[in-house]
Motif scaffolding. Structure first.
Motif, PDB file in Angstrom:
ATOM      1  N   GLN A  78     -18.969 -50.536  62.624  1.00 46.84           N
ATOM      2  CA  GLN A  78     -19.121 -51.497  63.726  1.00 46.84           C
ATOM      3  C   GLN A  78     -20.257 -52.474  63.436  1.00 46.84           C
ATOM      4  N   ALA A  79     -21.341 -51.964  62.853  1.00 45.33           N
ATOM      5  CA  ALA A  79     -22.485 -52.824  62.522  1.00 45.33           C
ATOM      6  C   ALA A  79     -22.139 -53.818  61.416  1.00 45.33           C
ATOM      7  N   GLU A 101     -17.508 -58.088  56.012  1.00 44.97           N
ATOM      8  CA  GLU A 101     -16.074 -57.778  55.994  1.00 44.97           C
ATOM      9  C   GLU A 101     -15.859 -56.327  55.580  1.00 44.97           C
ATOM     10  N   ILE A 102     -14.861 -55.687  56.188  1.00 45.03           N
ATOM     11  CA  ILE A 102     -14.464 -54.340  55.738  1.00 45.03           C
ATOM     12  C   ILE A 102     -13.124 -54.475  55.026  1.00 45.03           C
ATOM     13  N   ALA A 156     -11.078 -41.074  69.289  1.00 47.37           N
ATOM     14  CA  ALA A 156     -10.494 -42.159  70.092  1.00 47.37           C
ATOM     15  C   ALA A 156     -11.199 -43.481  69.795  1.00 47.37           C
ATOM     16  N   GLN A 157     -12.532 -43.413  69.582  1.00 51.29           N
ATOM     17  CA  GLN A 157     -13.288 -44.641  69.294  1.00 51.29           C
ATOM     18  C   GLN A 157     -12.890 -45.241  67.938  1.00 51.29           C
ATOM     19  N   GLN A 212      -7.922 -50.659  65.767  1.00 46.97           N
ATOM     20  CA  GLN A 212      -6.896 -51.485  66.399  1.00 46.97           C
ATOM     21  C   GLN A 212      -7.456 -52.857  66.778  1.00 46.97           C
ATOM     22  N   GLN A 213      -8.626 -52.851  67.426  1.00 49.93           N
ATOM     23  CA  GLN A 213      -9.193 -54.119  67.903  1.00 49.93           C
ATOM     24  C   GLN A 213      -9.628 -55.021  66.755  1.00 49.93           C
ATOM     25  N   ALA A 214     -10.205 -54.428  65.713  1.00 50.25           N
ATOM     26  CA  ALA A 214     -10.686 -55.232  64.587  1.00 50.25           C
ATOM     27  C   ALA A 214      -9.582 -55.478  63.557  1.00 50.25           C
ATOM     28  N   GLN A 215      -8.416 -54.896  63.814  1.00 51.48           N
ATOM     29  CA  GLN A 215      -7.251 -55.030  62.916  1.00 51.48           C
ATOM     30  C   GLN A 215      -7.611 -54.687  61.483  1.00 51.48           C
TER      31      GLN A 215
END
Lengths: 115, 130
Positions: B24-25, B32-33, B61-62, B68-71
């Motif tokens: 997340q950081a 970029e990941i 779940a996190q 999902q949110q960061a695709q």
């Protein structure tokens, strides 16, 4: 990539899974090395009887390292010594390394995975 | 900078939480990941059947929400996952198992994906090795 394998062959799937990273990378022709450290050196011991533990023999897979182009196979000299293993008696050929040489090995690789 | 992140710890282990917060950081700082790769017991971090007590952080779940949110491209090693009972619909069907616990966007694939990600990234960061 340097793969550091630290688990004994009877300690669960970790040893096999570390080896699989090396074999997969070798199949891609990537420059990589594997270092057996701590209990990981037990993977190199001759005369194992994994069938008694209902396990497959990992040694056969270790010998495939060469076939997959992974020629840089090292073992920590200290780990071998404290476990009563002599470098010349191993089931799989591995170059024994002293502490300073292991430091140099870590410095030589951009990526290190320890399992 | 491009990061590849490897996770070797299950959702209940601190290393999985640290990997999630690191990932997340990475995005929060504008990096970029390239790929997240889940191996060994790390495949349990992808299980949809993990249930945390209500007063604890639900890391599994996190992970799912974050990916999902960061695709993100989130790959679970298929050999490690099958051995540990983490199956998608296709594998559950193939092996006649009663349930799948690996929903999209997780993807089952091989170790080549780890090497490919390490090659494509500037840094490979691992969590939960020994």
């Amino acid at each position: 990539m340097l793969i550091v394998s630290r688990q004994a062959p009877w300690a669960g799937p970790a040893a096999r899974e570390a080896l699989d990273i090396a074999l997969a990378g070798g199949a891609f022709g990537l420059p990589l090395a594997i270092l057996f450290l701590d209990d990981g050196v037990f993977q190199l011991q001759q005369g194992q009887a994994p069938a008694a533990l209902e396990q497959k023999n990992l040694c056969a897979n270790l010998q495939a390292l060469d076939l997959f182009g992974v020629e840089a196979v090292y073992a920590c000299q200290h780990s071998l010594h404290v476990r009563g293993l002599a470098a010349g008696t191993l089931a799989v050929e591995a170059q024994p390394l002293a502490a300073e040489a292991i430091t140099a090995l870590f410095n030589r690789f951009d990526e290190v995975i320890t399992l | 900078m491009k990061f590849a992140i490897a996770v070797f710890a299950p959702a209940h282990a601190p290393a999985s939480r640290r990997a999630l917060r690191f990932a997340q950081a990475v995005l929060a700082e504008g990096h970029e990941i390239v790929r997240l790769f889940f191996y060994q017991d790390g495949v349990h971090s992808a299980s949809a059947n993990v249930v945390f007590p209500q007063d604890e952080s639900d890391i599994a779940a996190q992970w799912h929400t974050f990916i999902q949110q960061a695709q993100l491209d989130a790959v679970v090693c298929i050999a490690a996952a099958l051995r540990r009972g983490v199956l998608d619909e296709q594998e559950a069907g193939r092996y006649g198992r009663p349930a799948a616990n690996l929903p999209e966007p997780w993807v089952l694939s091989g170790l080549g994906q780890l090497h490919e990600a390490a090659q494509a990234a500037d840094r490979l960061v691992s969590f939960g090795g020994v």
